[in-house]
Design an enzyme around this catalytic site. Sequence first.
Site, PDB file in Angstrom:
ATOM      1  N   ARG A  13       0.813  -1.230  -0.017  1.00 41.97           N
ATOM      2  CA  ARG A  13      -0.103   0.105  -0.127  1.00 41.97           C
ATOM      3  C   ARG A  13       0.791   1.199  -0.057  1.00 41.97           C
ATOM      4  O   ARG A  13       1.385   1.625   1.001  1.00 41.97           O
ATOM      5  CB  ARG A  13      -0.961  -0.032   1.187  1.00 41.97           C
ATOM      6  CG  ARG A  13      -1.586   1.375   1.556  1.00 41.97           C
ATOM      7  CD  ARG A  13      -2.966   1.409   0.322  1.00 41.97           C
ATOM      8  NE  ARG A  13      -3.924   0.337   0.221  1.00 41.97           N
ATOM      9  CZ  ARG A  13      -4.829   0.184  -0.642  1.00 41.97           C
ATOM     10  NH1 ARG A  13      -4.533   0.785  -1.819  1.00 41.97           N
ATOM     11  NH2 ARG A  13      -5.606  -0.872  -0.603  1.00 41.97           N
ATOM     12  N   ARG A  16       1.027  -6.346 -10.022  1.00 45.35           N
ATOM     13  CA  ARG A  16       1.527  -5.915  -8.571  1.00 45.35           C
ATOM     14  C   ARG A  16       1.503  -6.759  -7.526  1.00 45.35           C
ATOM     15  O   ARG A  16       1.899  -6.486  -6.620  1.00 45.35           O
ATOM     16  CB  ARG A  16       0.546  -4.758  -8.288  1.00 45.35           C
ATOM     17  CG  ARG A  16      -0.892  -5.248  -8.016  1.00 45.35           C
ATOM     18  CD  ARG A  16      -1.609  -3.976  -7.224  1.00 45.35           C
ATOM     19  NE  ARG A  16      -3.021  -4.390  -7.013  1.00 45.35           N
ATOM     20  CZ  ARG A  16      -3.943  -3.556  -6.342  1.00 45.35           C
ATOM     21  NH1 ARG A  16      -3.384  -2.329  -5.715  1.00 45.35           N
ATOM     22  NH2 ARG A  16      -4.996  -3.935  -6.096  1.00 45.35           N
ATOM     23  N   HIS A  50       0.763   3.693 -10.558  1.00 47.37           N
ATOM     24  CA  HIS A  50      -0.348   4.186  -9.710  1.00 47.37           C
ATOM     25  C   HIS A  50       0.571   4.946  -8.509  1.00 47.37           C
ATOM     26  O   HIS A  50       0.364   4.513  -7.471  1.00 47.37           O
ATOM     27  CB  HIS A  50      -0.867   2.782  -9.072  1.00 47.37           C
ATOM     28  CG  HIS A  50      -2.360   2.917  -8.523  1.00 47.37           C
ATOM     29  ND1 HIS A  50      -2.155   3.828  -7.365  1.00 47.37           N
ATOM     30  CD2 HIS A  50      -3.562   2.580  -8.640  1.00 47.37           C
ATOM     31  CE1 HIS A  50      -3.666   3.669  -6.868  1.00 47.37           C
ATOM     32  NE2 HIS A  50      -4.378   3.114  -7.599  1.00 47.37           N
ATOM     33  N   ASP A 102     -11.812  10.234  -7.445  1.00 42.55           N
ATOM     34  CA  ASP A 102     -11.278   9.193  -8.319  1.00 42.55           C
ATOM     35  C   ASP A 102     -11.554   9.535  -9.758  1.00 42.55           C
ATOM     36  O   ASP A 102     -12.763   9.160 -10.145  1.00 42.55           O
ATOM     37  CB  ASP A 102     -12.014   7.983  -7.759  1.00 42.55           C
ATOM     38  CG  ASP A 102     -11.250   6.695  -8.144  1.00 42.55           C
ATOM     39  OD1 ASP A 102     -10.366   6.664  -8.795  1.00 42.55           O
ATOM     40  OD2 ASP A 102     -11.751   5.540  -7.742  1.00 42.55           O
ATOM     41  N   GLU A 136      -1.655   9.016 -11.303  1.00 42.69           N
ATOM     42  CA  GLU A 136      -0.972   7.962 -12.169  1.00 42.69           C
ATOM     43  C   GLU A 136      -1.138   8.066 -13.602  1.00 42.69           C
ATOM     44  O   GLU A 136      -1.683   8.738 -14.144  1.00 42.69           O
ATOM     45  CB  GLU A 136      -2.082   6.771 -11.844  1.00 42.69           C
ATOM     46  CG  GLU A 136      -2.280   6.679 -10.383  1.00 42.69           C
ATOM     47  CD  GLU A 136      -3.669   5.906 -10.048  1.00 42.69           C
ATOM     48  OE1 GLU A 136      -3.973   4.886 -10.705  1.00 42.69           O
ATOM     49  OE2 GLU A 136      -4.299   6.010  -8.999  1.00 42.69           O
TER      50      GLU A 136
END
Length: 284
Positions: free
Chosen positions: A62, A88, A155, A200, A258
């Site tokens: 994270r 990932r 990201h 977002d 990102e």
Amino acid sequence: MTQDPAQNSTQHLTSHTVTSRDGRIGGTAFDLGAAVTSWTIEGEEFLWLSSLSRYQPGVAIRGGVPICFPWFGPGRTGDASPKHGRARITEWIFDGEEITENSATLRFSLPAGTFEGEYSGLAVRYDVTFGEALELKLTVTNEGSEATSFEEALHTYIRVGDIENIAISGLEGAKYFNKVAGEEGEYQQDGAITFTGPTDRIYAAEGPVEIADSTLERRIKVELEGASNIVVWNPWESGAASMSDVGAGEWRTMVCVEGANVLDSAIHLEPGETHTLTYRLRAL
Ligand code: TA6
């Protein structure tokens, strides 16, 4: 949020911490996800990393720079799993490092056989250079015999002083898709981006963008090549409350900016073709 301390320790995972020869620049990346977790200039950190990140095989770290590949979120079908793709949460191959007077480079590649079906012919390299800029290069070659397409995103979690005291410029007038529940739809950016709630957004733009951080008194620039989208994300208090790997209040000190190619901007590669997504972060 309490957590098993063993899960919060990095000891089971292989990571690479490097320093430029002049000692000014530092960086760390893990084999798990080829996740970059730190980039420093004279000890000043530019990436955000959750204090509650898990460091477990098969679990995304994270913070830092997770790589979303070969799809983003639930993918173009809306039901792809695992979320953000297998890259990932896969152990990448470490292909070596190169240290110079003022930079350090780490090279990774995805093991053959990571993907099945339509993605099985994709060979993926990732070159990370820690210098006066952090430069990330994700290079995908279609070594298969069929044309294929994929989504991707670097990201990046950028460390900020306080999400309510930053402004992102460079996307004025750009169209974006808003993914926040209850606000879904197409919008157009009016002025600089400021943050007052969950955010977002998938922008149809390549930038460059600048983050003005009035708390840390610094300006950061993001430059992209080979990207049709910029994703801007902060979960806010409400979103972070449902994330067990984000420390209390830490959502305030991050913003994801990102570099991506998603949805209609997915990359299409004929056999033998290569695409590179380049992400550069620098302090101004
Ligand atoms: O890039 C933004 C996003 O797709 C958000 O929708 C949010 O869910 C975030 O990524 C983090 O996803 P994760 O799977 O790491 O919790």
